[in-house]
Design a protein around this motif. Structure first.
Motif, mmCIF file in Angstrom:
data_model
loop_
_atom_site.group_PDB
_atom_site.id
_atom_site.type_symbol
_atom_site.label_atom_id
_atom_site.label_comp_id
_atom_site.label_asym_id
_atom_site.label_seq_id
_atom_site.Cartn_x
_atom_site.Cartn_y
_atom_site.Cartn_z
ATOM 1 N N GLN A 44 65.452 63.107 107.185
ATOM 2 C CA GLN A 44 66.353 62.189 106.490
ATOM 3 C C GLN A 44 66.131 62.264 104.981
ATOM 4 O OE1 GLN A 44 66.036 58.098 107.721
ATOM 5 N NE2 GLN A 44 67.578 57.389 106.262
ATOM 6 N N GLY A 45 64.863 62.327 104.561
ATOM 7 C CA GLY A 45 64.571 62.430 103.137
ATOM 8 C C GLY A 45 65.151 63.685 102.522
ATOM 9 N N ALA A 46 65.058 64.784 103.232
ATOM 10 C CA ALA A 46 65.583 66.051 102.714
ATOM 11 C C ALA A 46 67.104 66.029 102.591
ATOM 12 C CB ALA A 46 65.159 67.197 103.634
ATOM 13 N N LEU A 47 67.741 65.150 103.363
ATOM 14 C CA LEU A 47 69.202 65.122 103.418
ATOM 15 C C LEU A 47 69.824 63.990 102.615
ATOM 16 C CD1 LEU A 47 69.487 65.909 107.227
ATOM 17 C CD2 LEU A 47 70.489 67.321 105.410
ATOM 18 N N VAL A 48 69.018 63.156 101.988
ATOM 19 C CA VAL A 48 69.543 61.958 101.327
ATOM 20 C C VAL A 48 70.693 62.268 100.377
ATOM 21 C CG1 VAL A 48 69.018 60.206 99.586
ATOM 22 C CG2 VAL A 48 67.532 60.449 101.550
ATOM 23 N N GLU A 49 70.483 63.163 99.451
ATOM 24 C CA GLU A 49 71.500 63.384 98.427
ATOM 25 C C GLU A 49 72.760 64.031 98.987
ATOM 26 O OE1 GLU A 49 70.054 64.832 94.631
ATOM 27 O OE2 GLU A 49 68.077 63.990 95.061
ATOM 28 N N ASP A 50 72.604 64.930 99.957
ATOM 29 C CA ASP A 50 73.794 65.518 100.584
ATOM 30 C C ASP A 50 74.511 64.492 101.459
ATOM 31 O OD1 ASP A 50 73.717 68.098 99.494
ATOM 32 O OD2 ASP A 50 72.165 68.716 100.908
ATOM 33 N N GLU A 51 73.758 63.602 102.081
ATOM 34 C CA GLU A 51 74.394 62.540 102.855
ATOM 35 C C GLU A 51 75.200 61.623 101.939
ATOM 36 O OE1 GLU A 51 73.369 59.008 106.102
ATOM 37 O OE2 GLU A 51 71.767 60.307 105.355
ATOM 38 N N LEU A 52 74.664 61.314 100.780
ATOM 39 C CA LEU A 52 75.401 60.498 99.821
ATOM 40 C C LEU A 52 76.689 61.194 99.392
ATOM 41 C CD1 LEU A 52 72.518 59.091 97.581
ATOM 42 C CD2 LEU A 52 73.994 57.792 99.138
ATOM 43 N N ARG A 53 76.629 62.506 99.198
ATOM 44 C CA ARG A 53 77.846 63.251 98.854
ATOM 45 C C ARG A 53 78.888 63.128 99.974
ATOM 46 N NH1 ARG A 53 76.139 69.176 98.111
ATOM 47 N NH2 ARG A 53 78.331 69.470 97.526
ATOM 48 N N LEU A 54 78.415 63.135 101.212
ATOM 49 C CA LEU A 54 79.323 63.078 102.354
ATOM 50 C C LEU A 54 79.980 61.709 102.493
ATOM 51 C CD1 LEU A 54 80.513 64.334 104.958
ATOM 52 C CD2 LEU A 54 78.464 63.538 106.151
ATOM 53 N N ILE A 55 79.212 60.642 102.310
ATOM 54 C CA ILE A 55 79.761 59.305 102.565
ATOM 55 C C ILE A 55 80.422 58.697 101.335
ATOM 56 C CG2 ILE A 55 78.076 58.883 104.386
ATOM 57 C CD1 ILE A 55 76.544 57.065 102.487
ATOM 58 N N ASN A 56 80.351 59.398 100.195
ATOM 59 C CA ASN A 56 80.928 58.860 98.960
ATOM 60 C C ASN A 56 82.354 59.364 98.738
ATOM 61 O OD1 ASN A 56 80.853 57.302 96.577
ATOM 62 N ND2 ASN A 56 80.329 59.094 95.356
ATOM 63 N N HIS A 57 83.130 59.422 99.811
ATOM 64 C CA HIS A 57 84.561 59.728 99.753
ATOM 65 C C HIS A 57 84.867 61.033 99.025
ATOM 66 C CE1 HIS A 57 84.657 55.534 100.951
ATOM 67 N NE2 HIS A 57 84.035 55.208 99.830
ATOM 68 N N PRO A 58 84.310 62.152 99.494
ATOM 69 C CA PRO A 58 84.585 63.429 98.822
ATOM 70 C C PRO A 58 86.017 63.886 99.051
ATOM 71 C CG PRO A 58 83.396 63.808 100.867
ATOM 72 C CD PRO A 58 83.455 62.323 100.687
ATOM 73 N N ASN A 59 86.514 64.703 98.131
ATOM 74 C CA ASN A 59 87.815 65.326 98.327
ATOM 75 C C ASN A 59 87.696 66.404 99.399
ATOM 76 O OD1 ASN A 59 89.012 63.818 96.222
ATOM 77 N ND2 ASN A 59 88.219 65.276 94.701
ATOM 78 N N ALA A 60 88.821 66.765 99.999
ATOM 79 C CA ALA A 60 88.810 67.755 101.080
ATOM 80 C C ALA A 60 88.225 69.086 100.619
ATOM 81 C CB ALA A 60 90.229 67.949 101.611
#
Length: 506
Positions: free
Chosen positions: A290-306
């Motif tokens: 989970q720690g290794a994925l935190v920043e990429d998870e934030l990118r995913l849940i922060n409403h990215p464009n397609a």
């Protein structure tokens, strides 16, 4: 010598482990928050404690007695401003708040304020959490100046060594605009939202909104009663009345008193430590995956464009490959693949996550979404049954996850026929868990309209329709609200016609 050799060998082995560098992520869990931080120090526990004190303050002042209602807010402390700004796509901020379909979350940098008149990341967080609190516990058609003034009023809090919490202090970042630029004219403050304001006028607008809210909070004279009457009528939906009519001397009279108020020493208040109950705060290391994925998870849940999704999937897939035995990594990868419309891969990784952890609501939810779309396309009874089973399992894995609850309603809506009461109940619970989510709010509004409760549906749209910030969503809410109000009026007229009007008194 052997001891040192063994120690060095052990260190080398630990450094070689995939994701070990990310083990520096820690979390502090409290009743209403989970704070994640790159590093375990006084900042982590201290922020969790301050947030709980702040939440207690808001509850105490506004008589909120449902401390367990709603999903905990997640707060991420990143190592520097650049990471926050890149994630937000804005080079001028130190923190932000938003919602995903599963939680409300805030992201800010660990750095301190750089100057007396700068915005601190925690001030931004307290401002946004006040919006969050208002939306959760007393959403209504407040004017833009009060929505922002209320949040500004609580954005500046102090935590003295006594353990108390002080509030009502002047937001120093707004002071130059108020003093040098003069307060924003009240005739404009009452008439407009925050859209298209220049930086200078924005500071004056927010500063004057704070000043008027402070005046209202501490003024026990007729002026305070006038403001209270004005706000109450707006919330009740009283037909349009000019703001001038609420105030002796009109807005000009109110403005004269407000300017005089600004020239006096302003009050602040305090809640003592022995009045506060904040509960236990548990600090623990975050799972390495989970720690290794935190920043990429934030990118995913922060409403990215397609067009951003393929790169996010690639990044999550690369990290997840280092944690083959992590259900968390597999479930997150499945969610990213589903968002990027890699449906077969999403189902395979969801199944892999479930095989490792049958309690992964996230994985069950991804599986349900894939199967629900498959059932819609095939319209086969077995496919509908498989989709429903996946939804039920997702809900059982975590009854407080709003996603499976919303999927249960969507299942029945997609299948057609009469919506069961359980479908409405599930959607409404998803909304109560996360009322800050505009998607859940819109869905509940449409569901209530489908049941013929147009008036309540219209009322629920107020926080979006009267948002101080212009957006396409606000415009959609305004249009839908007008339609609902028209349908409510028509329904009321039809009922009156059927029952007949009472005879006039002789």
């Amino acid at each position: 010598m052997r001891m040192w050799a063994a120690l060095l060998l052990g260190i080398g082995w630990m450094m070689a482990l995939p994701g070990t560098a990310q083990a520096a992520w820690w979390q502090a869990k409290s009743r209403h928050f989970t704070v994640y931080s790159e590093g375990n120090d006084e900042k982590l526990r201290g922020l969790a404690e301050r947030l709980e004190k702040f939440d207690f303050l808001l509850r105490r002042l506004h008589d909120v007695t449902d401390p367990e209602q709603g999903s905990p807010v997640q707060v991420y402390l990143l190592s520097n401003d650049r990471k926050v700004q890149k994630l937000a796509g804005n080079p001028n901020i130190g923190g932000f708040y938003t919602t995903s379909d599963r939680s409300a979350f805030a992201v800010l940098a660990r750095g301190e304020k750089t100057g007396k008149f700068d915005f601190g990341a925690e001030e931004i967080l307290f401002h946004e959490y006040t919006h969050h609190f208002m939306l959760h516990h007393f959403p209504a058609a407040y004017p833009a100046w009060y929505v922002e003034g209320f949040a500004e009023f609580f954005s500046v809090v102090k935590f003295p060594k006594s353990g108390a919490i002080e509030f009502g202090h002047v937001p120093m970042a707004r002071l130059p605009g108020l003093v040098l630029g003069q307060p924003y004219p009240l005739e404009y403050l009452f008439a407009r939202d925050t859209g298209d304001l220049s930086r200078r006028d924005g500071d004056r607008y927010y500063g004057t909104a704070w000043l008027l809210t402070h005046f209202y909070q501490y003024n026990k004279t007729q002026r305070g009663k006038e403001i209270a009457s004005y706000l109450a009528d707006l919330v009740r939906g009283v037909p349009d009345r000019s703001p001038d009519s609420y105030f002796e001397g009109g807005l000009a009279g109110l403005e004269k008193d407000l300017r005089a108020y600004m020239r006096h020493r302003l009050s602040a208040s305090s809640l003592k430590s022995n009045e506060m109950k904040i509960g236990e705060i548990v600090v623990s290391p975050v799972d390495p995956a989970q720690g290794a994925l935190v920043e990429d998870e934030l990118r995913l849940i922060n409403h990215p464009n397609a067009d951003e999704l393929p790169a996010i999937v690639t990044a999550i897939r690369a990290t997840a490959a280092q944690f083959q035995d992590s259900a968390y990594a597999a479930a997150l990868l499945a969610e990213a693949e589903w968002a990027a419309e890699e449906k077969d891969a999403a189902l395979a990784d969801a199944d892999r996550a479930i095989a490792m952890d049958a309690r992964s609501s996230r994985a069950h939810a991804v599986r349900a979404q894939v199967l629900l779309e498959r059932a819609h396309d095939s319209d086969k009874a077995d496919d509908w049954k498989a989709a429903l089973t996946a939804i039920v399992r997702a809900n059982r894995a975590d009854t407080e996850d709003p996603v499976p609850l919303a999927l249960f309603y969507r299942y029945h809506a997609m299948r057609g026929g009469k919506m069961p009461d359980l479908g409405y109940d599930g959607l409404y619970k998803a909304f109560t868990l996360l009322p800050q989510s505009p998607d859940y709010r819109f869905n509940v509004v449409r569901a209530m309209a489908a049941r013929g409760d147009y008036a309540t549906a219209s009322l629920l749209l107020d926080p979006i329709a009267y948002s101080p910030h212009a957006s396409n969503m606000r415009e959609a809410a305004i249009r839908l609200k007008a339609e609902l109000d028209g349908q409510a009026a028509q329904t009321s007229a039809e009922k009156a016609k059927k029952t007949g009007n009472p005879a006039p008194a002789p």
